[in-house]
Design a protein around this motif. Structure first.
Motif, PDB file in Angstrom:
ATOM      1  N   GLN A   1       9.180 -15.513  -0.583  1.00  0.00           N
ATOM      2  CA  GLN A   1       9.224 -14.833   0.871  1.00  0.00           C
ATOM      3  C   GLN A   1      10.260 -16.155   1.757  1.00  0.00           C
ATOM      4  O   GLN A   1       9.964 -17.424   1.090  1.00  0.00           O
ATOM      5  CB  GLN A   1       7.696 -15.352   1.396  1.00  0.00           C
ATOM      6  N   VAL A   2      10.932 -15.464   2.566  1.00  0.00           N
ATOM      7  CA  VAL A   2      11.385 -16.652   3.279  1.00  0.00           C
ATOM      8  C   VAL A   2      10.492 -17.573   4.520  1.00  0.00           C
ATOM      9  O   VAL A   2       9.636 -16.934   5.051  1.00  0.00           O
ATOM     10  CB  VAL A   2      12.514 -15.771   4.529  1.00  0.00           C
ATOM     11  N   ILE A   3      10.584 -18.987   4.202  1.00  0.00           N
ATOM     12  CA  ILE A   3       9.901 -19.659   4.993  1.00  0.00           C
ATOM     13  C   ILE A   3      10.755 -19.941   6.365  1.00  0.00           C
ATOM     14  O   ILE A   3      10.215 -19.683   7.242  1.00  0.00           O
ATOM     15  CB  ILE A   3       9.667 -21.027   4.034  1.00  0.00           C
ATOM     16  N   GLU A   4      11.925 -20.248   6.262  1.00  0.00           N
ATOM     17  CA  GLU A   4      12.701 -20.342   7.352  1.00  0.00           C
ATOM     18  C   GLU A   4      14.242 -20.171   6.901  1.00  0.00           C
ATOM     19  O   GLU A   4      14.577 -20.829   6.103  1.00  0.00           O
ATOM     20  CB  GLU A   4      12.500 -21.522   8.251  1.00  0.00           C
ATOM     21  N   PRO A   5      15.200 -19.734   7.812  1.00  0.00           N
ATOM     22  CA  PRO A   5      16.262 -19.780   7.640  1.00  0.00           C
ATOM     23  C   PRO A   5      16.849 -21.230   7.973  1.00  0.00           C
ATOM     24  O   PRO A   5      16.290 -22.014   8.675  1.00  0.00           O
ATOM     25  CB  PRO A   5      17.110 -18.901   8.527  1.00  0.00           C
ATOM     26  N   GLN A   6      17.895 -21.840   7.299  1.00  0.00           N
ATOM     27  CA  GLN A   6      18.382 -23.054   7.575  1.00  0.00           C
ATOM     28  C   GLN A   6      20.036 -23.181   7.872  1.00  0.00           C
ATOM     29  O   GLN A   6      20.463 -22.193   7.244  1.00  0.00           O
ATOM     30  CB  GLN A   6      18.098 -24.045   6.295  1.00  0.00           C
ATOM     31  N   THR A   7      20.414 -24.102   8.488  1.00  0.00           N
ATOM     32  CA  THR A   7      21.782 -24.329   8.709  1.00  0.00           C
ATOM     33  C   THR A   7      21.722 -25.687   8.060  1.00  0.00           C
ATOM     34  O   THR A   7      21.421 -26.554   8.462  1.00  0.00           O
ATOM     35  CB  THR A   7      22.112 -24.349  10.084  1.00  0.00           C
ATOM     36  N   VAL A   8      22.600 -25.717   7.040  1.00  0.00           N
ATOM     37  CA  VAL A   8      22.923 -27.047   6.132  1.00  0.00           C
ATOM     38  C   VAL A   8      24.383 -27.493   6.614  1.00  0.00           C
ATOM     39  O   VAL A   8      25.168 -26.552   6.679  1.00  0.00           O
ATOM     40  CB  VAL A   8      22.813 -26.782   4.679  1.00  0.00           C
ATOM     41  N   GLU A   9      24.746 -28.620   6.465  1.00  0.00           N
ATOM     42  CA  GLU A   9      25.994 -29.161   6.609  1.00  0.00           C
ATOM     43  C   GLU A   9      26.665 -29.905   5.182  1.00  0.00           C
ATOM     44  O   GLU A   9      26.064 -30.545   4.770  1.00  0.00           O
ATOM     45  CB  GLU A   9      26.032 -30.230   7.879  1.00  0.00           C
ATOM     46  N   ARG A  10      27.996 -29.415   4.944  1.00  0.00           N
ATOM     47  CA  ARG A  10      28.514 -30.038   3.823  1.00  0.00           C
ATOM     48  C   ARG A  10      30.000 -30.176   4.220  1.00  0.00           C
ATOM     49  O   ARG A  10      30.784 -29.323   4.819  1.00  0.00           O
ATOM     50  CB  ARG A  10      28.653 -28.829   2.689  1.00  0.00           C
TER      51      ARG A  10
END
Length: 159
Positions: free
Chosen positions: A133-142
């Motif tokens: 199940q999706v808990i939350e969408p995330q935006t990560v930085e690389r």
């Protein structure tokens, strides 16, 4: 195909498989700039050392065909699925499923209540089909570049 436990000698093939897979398979969901930030060519040497250490600590399985690594997956002792990759020309052949079956079985065996992961856009449907199940969408930085992924989890029922 056979699934076996990670050996230190596997690391070169695994890092190459990761780089090639990200740049080929994930290209349908991420830009070239994002792929280069996620899997930069100039970090391959560092990954050989860092990943080898984490693969030794984690529960790590290799999928191989004809003595060639075609996929791998690893999970921490606490149930965080860190990596799951299948070689670009072996997609859709049940390799990720076999690796996840083994990892989930191992998680149940050691009494973990759930597995968590951060799935990329490309892998999200695979995990959803497995009951994650999706808990939350995330935006990560690389490297100053943002990428979207999804924090996901699956509860494990003892068998």
């Amino acid at each position: 195909m056979r699934i076996r436990v990670f050996q230190s000698a596997d690391i070169n093939q695994m890092v190459s498989l990761f780089y090639e897979t990200v740049h080929a398979v994930n290209a349908r969901d991420y830009t070239k700039e994002q792929l280069n930030a996620w899997a930069p060519k100039d970090e391959m040497d560092a990954k050989l050392i860092n990943w080898k250490n984490s693969f030794v600590r984690n529960i790590t399985y290799i999928a191989e065909t004809n003595d060639e690594i075609v996929g791998f997956g690893d999970m921490t002792q606490n149930g965080y699925l860190d990596r799951l990759f299948v070689r670009k020309d072996f997609q859709g052949q049940g390799i990720a499923t076999a690796l996840m079956n083994r990892l989930e079985s191992e998680a149940r065996k050691i009494g973990l209540p759930q597995i968590e992961t951060e799935a990329n856009i490309t892998a999200k449907p695979f995990f959803e089909r497995r009951g994650y199940q999706v808990i939350e969408p995330q935006t990560v930085e690389r490297k100053g570049i943002t990428l979207v992924n999804f924090k996901m989890s699956k509860g494990l029922i003892s068998e």
